[in-house]
Design a protein around this motif. Structure first.
Motif, PDB file in Angstrom:
ATOM      1  N   LEU A   1       0.823  -1.211   0.000  1.00 10.77           N
ATOM      2  CA  LEU A   1       0.000   0.000   0.000  1.00 10.77           C
ATOM      3  C   LEU A   1       0.860   1.266   0.000  1.00 10.77           C
ATOM      4  O   LEU A   1       0.530   2.237  -0.688  1.00 10.77           O
ATOM      5  CB  LEU A   1      -0.938  -0.005   1.207  1.00 10.77           C
ATOM      6  CG  LEU A   1      -1.958   1.133   1.288  1.00 10.77           C
ATOM      7  CD1 LEU A   1      -2.804   1.216   0.018  1.00 10.77           C
ATOM      8  CD2 LEU A   1      -2.849   0.957   2.516  1.00 10.77           C
ATOM      9  N   VAL A   2       1.950   1.255   0.744  1.00 10.86           N
ATOM     10  CA  VAL A   2       2.834   2.425   0.750  1.00 10.86           C
ATOM     11  C   VAL A   2       3.516   2.587  -0.607  1.00 10.86           C
ATOM     12  O   VAL A   2       3.722   3.706  -1.080  1.00 10.86           O
ATOM     13  CB  VAL A   2       3.884   2.310   1.881  1.00 10.86           C
ATOM     14  CG1 VAL A   2       4.915   3.432   1.793  1.00 10.86           C
ATOM     15  CG2 VAL A   2       3.196   2.349   3.238  1.00 10.86           C
ATOM     16  N   GLY A   3       3.850   1.473  -1.240  1.00  9.58           N
ATOM     17  CA  GLY A   3       4.403   1.533  -2.592  1.00  9.58           C
ATOM     18  C   GLY A   3       3.405   2.132  -3.569  1.00  9.58           C
ATOM     19  O   GLY A   3       3.768   2.895  -4.474  1.00  9.58           O
ATOM     20  N   ALA A   4       2.116   1.795  -3.391  1.00 11.33           N
ATOM     21  CA  ALA A   4       1.066   2.369  -4.238  1.00 11.33           C
ATOM     22  C   ALA A   4       0.941   3.870  -3.990  1.00 11.33           C
ATOM     23  O   ALA A   4       0.766   4.662  -4.923  1.00 11.33           O
ATOM     24  CB  ALA A   4      -0.264   1.667  -3.964  1.00 11.33           C
ATOM     25  N   LEU A   5       1.035   4.268  -2.725  1.00  9.36           N
ATOM     26  CA  LEU A   5       1.008   5.691  -2.388  1.00  9.36           C
ATOM     27  C   LEU A   5       2.184   6.410  -3.034  1.00  9.36           C
ATOM     28  O   LEU A   5       2.033   7.523  -3.560  1.00  9.36           O
ATOM     29  CB  LEU A   5       1.062   5.855  -0.867  1.00  9.36           C
ATOM     30  CG  LEU A   5       1.140   7.298  -0.346  1.00  9.36           C
ATOM     31  CD1 LEU A   5      -0.185   8.019  -0.576  1.00  9.36           C
ATOM     32  CD2 LEU A   5       1.494   7.308   1.144  1.00  9.36           C
ATOM     33  N   ALA A   6       3.353   5.778  -3.018  1.00 10.33           N
ATOM     34  CA  ALA A   6       4.540   6.377  -3.627  1.00 10.33           C
ATOM     35  C   ALA A   6       4.352   6.537  -5.134  1.00 10.33           C
ATOM     36  O   ALA A   6       4.767   7.547  -5.720  1.00 10.33           O
ATOM     37  CB  ALA A   6       5.765   5.521  -3.331  1.00 10.33           C
ATOM     38  N   LEU A   7       3.723   5.551  -5.778  1.00 11.08           N
ATOM     39  CA  LEU A   7       3.475   5.636  -7.221  1.00 11.08           C
ATOM     40  C   LEU A   7       2.517   6.774  -7.543  1.00 11.08           C
ATOM     41  O   LEU A   7       2.725   7.531  -8.492  1.00 11.08           O
ATOM     42  CB  LEU A   7       2.911   4.306  -7.733  1.00 11.08           C
ATOM     43  CG  LEU A   7       2.543   4.267  -9.219  1.00 11.08           C
ATOM     44  CD1 LEU A   7       3.743   4.586 -10.100  1.00 11.08           C
ATOM     45  CD2 LEU A   7       1.953   2.904  -9.600  1.00 11.08           C
ATOM     46  N   VAL A   8       1.458   6.915  -6.744  1.00 15.53           N
ATOM     47  CA  VAL A   8       0.522   8.024  -6.931  1.00 15.53           C
ATOM     48  C   VAL A   8       1.249   9.352  -6.772  1.00 15.53           C
ATOM     49  O   VAL A   8       1.089  10.271  -7.579  1.00 15.53           O
ATOM     50  CB  VAL A   8      -0.644   7.931  -5.920  1.00 15.53           C
ATOM     51  CG1 VAL A   8      -1.496   9.201  -5.969  1.00 15.53           C
ATOM     52  CG2 VAL A   8      -1.514   6.716  -6.220  1.00 15.53           C
ATOM     53  N   SER A   9       2.073   9.455  -5.729  1.00 10.43           N
ATOM     54  CA  SER A   9       2.782  10.709  -5.472  1.00 10.43           C
ATOM     55  C   SER A   9       3.770  11.029  -6.591  1.00 10.43           C
ATOM     56  O   SER A   9       3.902  12.190  -7.004  1.00 10.43           O
ATOM     57  CB  SER A   9       3.515  10.642  -4.124  1.00 10.43           C
ATOM     58  OG  SER A   9       4.547   9.684  -4.144  1.00 10.43           O
TER      59      SER A   9
END
Length: 289
Positions: free
Chosen positions: A169-177
């Motif tokens: 989930l944090v990796g997904a947040l990083a991709l969005v950012s």
């Protein structure tokens, strides 16, 4: 750390649910943290409440070894603040604000510490930034397709994004950012999506924009957190440094005097001297009449 402060550590530990048979080792561990970091947190009461509170909420990290847990949490705070511009209290505030949402979503303690440190180093306000990040984690986990669409992802990218959300989930947040930071036509609907799902646009855009330009920093801090949370070398090194300087020598002398005066034997002696002096004054007073 004075005897009075040590007793206060034990009292607060009991209030926060530390078992009686672990209060002594808990007090000893927080004593180490107080010498190492207490000046930044404003004293023994605050650091005790902060560390015990973090241990309570970080359920994936918590073990039956209370003493070990609090030392490792303090070790991570001490180590991570030494790596950049973030301070231990600010990191702890981010961790506390984010973990209540992130832990139930499967985010690990090391990811929360790494994310918190990166946010603090990027000079993001803890209250606004943590609220935005927590809301984003919830909504990304709940509706990854909505975010993928607003970012202009292709069908394949949307499928890959949904898989990433489930695994990291944090990796997904990083991709969005990162996608937001890079800008482009694909992100023009993102701000409206934030409004539609009820996330404060300003705080979210700021956090994502700053994180997106520093994804390598985020990755590094998560990796460092994983190592620091399994060790105690950093906090003990800080303890040794602060426990063996001139200021520490003065504090130890002061505490020794206070502890001596507060002891039962000293109290009895003081009472005896006081009675003797009172008796002598009475006799002298009678003789002068």
């Amino acid at each position: 750390t004075s005897l009075v402060d040590q007793l206060q550590i034990a009292q607060i530990g009991g209030q926060l649910g530390i078992a009686n048979n672990q209060l002594e080792t808990f007090t000893e561990s927080v004593d180490v943290l107080n010498v190492s970091l207490g000046d930044q947190f404003g004293g023994v009461e605050e650091i005790t409440r902060v560390i015990a509170g973090l241990r309570n909420v970080l359920t994936d990290f918590r073990t039956d070894d209370v003493s070990g847990d609090v030392l490792k949490l303090g070790n991570a705070l001490n180590f991570l603040e030494a790596q950049g511009a973030a301070t231990a209290p600010t990191i702890a505030e981010f961790v506390n604000r984010i973990s209540g949402t992130a832990i139930p979503l499967g985010v690990t303690t090391e990811e929360i510490f790494g994310l918190s440190t990166a946010l603090a180093e990027l000079n993001i306000n803890p209250e606004r930034g943590a609220t935005a990040i927590s809301s984003l984690l919830i909504e990304i986990a709940r509706a990854p397709d909505v975010f993928a669409k607003s970012l202009g992802f292709s069908k394949k990218e949307t499928e890959d994004f949904a898989e990433l959300v489930n695994k990291d989930l944090v990796g997904a947040l990083a991709l969005v950012s990162k996608t937001i930071a890079e800008g482009g036509d694909g992100t023009k609907n993102f701000a409206q999506t934030l409004d539609d799902i009820g996330i404060g646009r300003q705080g979210a855009i700021e956090a994502l924009g700053k994180l997106g330009g520093n994804t390598e920093l985020l990755t590094l801090r998560i990796k460092e957190s994983g190592v620091a949370l399994q060790a105690t070398d950093s906090v003990y090194a800080e303890f040794d440094k602060k426990n063996n300087n001139a200021a520490a020598a003065v504090a130890k002398l002061q505490n020794s005097i206070v502890n001596l005066i507060a002891s039962e034997g000293a109290q009895d002696a003081i009472e005896g001297v006081a009675k003797a002096v009172t008796g002598l004054v009475t006799i002298l007073g009678e003789g002068l009449k």
